[in-house]
Design a protein around this motif. Structure first.
Motif, PDB file in Angstrom:
ATOM      1  N   TYR A   3       0.348  -1.514  -0.060  1.00  7.27           N
ATOM      2  CA  TYR A   3       0.005  -0.158   0.114  1.00  7.27           C
ATOM      3  C   TYR A   3       1.096   1.451   0.355  1.00  7.27           C
ATOM      4  CZ  TYR A   3      -3.869  -3.753   1.002  1.00  7.27           C
ATOM      5  OH  TYR A   3      -4.438  -4.528   1.025  1.00  7.27           O
ATOM      6  N   GLN A  34      -7.820   1.542  -0.272  1.00  6.71           N
ATOM      7  CA  GLN A  34      -8.164   1.544   1.328  1.00  6.71           C
ATOM      8  C   GLN A  34      -9.639   0.652   1.397  1.00  6.71           C
ATOM      9  OE1 GLN A  34      -7.077   4.367   3.470  1.00  6.71           O
ATOM     10  NE2 GLN A  34      -5.801   4.135   1.754  1.00  6.71           N
ATOM     11  N   LEU A  37      -7.280  -2.230   2.275  1.00  7.98           N
ATOM     12  CA  LEU A  37      -6.285  -2.650   2.646  1.00  7.98           C
ATOM     13  C   LEU A  37      -7.471  -2.454   4.455  1.00  7.98           C
ATOM     14  CD1 LEU A  37      -4.060  -1.117   4.929  1.00  7.98           C
ATOM     15  CD2 LEU A  37      -4.665   1.136   4.866  1.00  7.98           C
ATOM     16  N   TRP A  38      -8.119  -1.865   5.009  1.00 10.86           N
ATOM     17  CA  TRP A  38      -9.331  -1.920   5.859  1.00 10.86           C
ATOM     18  C   TRP A  38     -10.522  -2.931   6.003  1.00 10.86           C
ATOM     19  CZ3 TRP A  38      -7.317   0.164   9.602  1.00 10.86           C
ATOM     20  CH2 TRP A  38      -6.828   1.529   9.779  1.00 10.86           C
ATOM     21  N   THR A  39      -9.804  -3.374   5.579  1.00  9.66           N
ATOM     22  CA  THR A  39     -11.057  -4.877   5.676  1.00  9.66           C
ATOM     23  C   THR A  39      -9.592  -6.503   5.201  1.00  9.66           C
ATOM     24  OG1 THR A  39     -11.598  -4.839   2.744  1.00  9.66           O
ATOM     25  CG2 THR A  39     -13.004  -4.677   4.105  1.00  9.66           C
ATOM     26  N   MET A  42      -6.465  -5.788   7.185  1.00 12.55           N
ATOM     27  CA  MET A  42      -7.088  -6.488   8.958  1.00 12.55           C
ATOM     28  C   MET A  42      -7.197  -7.826   8.752  1.00 12.55           C
ATOM     29  SD  MET A  42      -7.258  -3.306  10.297  1.00 12.55           S
ATOM     30  CE  MET A  42      -7.960  -3.347  12.369  1.00 12.55           C
ATOM     31  N   LYS A  58     -14.559   0.972  10.951  1.00 16.22           N
ATOM     32  CA  LYS A  58     -13.120   0.704  11.141  1.00 16.22           C
ATOM     33  C   LYS A  58     -12.414   1.172   9.066  1.00 16.22           C
ATOM     34  CE  LYS A  58     -12.425  -2.738  14.176  1.00 16.22           C
ATOM     35  NZ  LYS A  58     -12.538  -4.322  13.946  1.00 16.22           N
ATOM     36  N   PHE A  59     -14.063   1.380   8.677  1.00 12.87           N
ATOM     37  CA  PHE A  59     -13.770   1.394   7.107  1.00 12.87           C
ATOM     38  C   PHE A  59     -13.559   2.860   7.019  1.00 12.87           C
ATOM     39  CE2 PHE A  59     -15.476   2.141   3.023  1.00 12.87           C
ATOM     40  CZ  PHE A  59     -14.376   1.231   2.086  1.00 12.87           C
ATOM     41  N   ASN A  61     -12.221   6.217   7.564  1.00 14.95           N
ATOM     42  CA  ASN A  61     -10.406   6.737   8.150  1.00 14.95           C
ATOM     43  C   ASN A  61     -10.512   7.896   7.314  1.00 14.95           C
ATOM     44  OD1 ASN A  61      -8.889   5.870   5.578  1.00 14.95           O
ATOM     45  ND2 ASN A  61      -9.719   4.208   6.434  1.00 14.95           N
TER      46      ASN A  61
END
Length: 94
Positions: A3, A34, A37-39, A42, A58-59, A61
């Motif tokens: 990323y 994103q 990255l955030w799913t 994580m 959380k998604f 940001n």
């Protein structure tokens, strides 16, 4: 680890290849970046048995909010004030 390289390689490449709409393409790509990255990111970095569940909280940001704002401004044809745009372009070209 993939990323972080987007800012160094992907953004300048898209800006050079598509000068008119490169910003829009970057924003659309960044949304997908994103999202992953955030799913999935994580999920991969959560230790063993505590695997994280997807959460919209959380998604959202700062990066995603800035991307959505950029898409809205581009599609609406709203530009930045000249002083701010010149400053950001100078920093971006450095």
């Amino acid at each position: 680890m993939i990323y972080g390289n987007v800012g160094f390689l992907g953004i300048p490449l898209l800006s050079a290849a598509f000068p008119e709409r490169g910003g829009l393409y970057i924003a659309l790509f960044s949304i997908m970046d994103q999202l992953v990255l955030w799913t999935y990111g994580m999920y991969l970095t959560t230790p063993g048995e505590k695997k994280a569940a997807f959460s919209l909280k959380k998604f959202f940001n700062p990066a995603l909010c800035a991307i959505v704002l950029a898409i809205v401004l581009i599609l609406a044809g709203i530009g930045l004030p000249n002083v701010l745009e010149t400053s950001l372009l100078t920093v971006g070209r450095a």
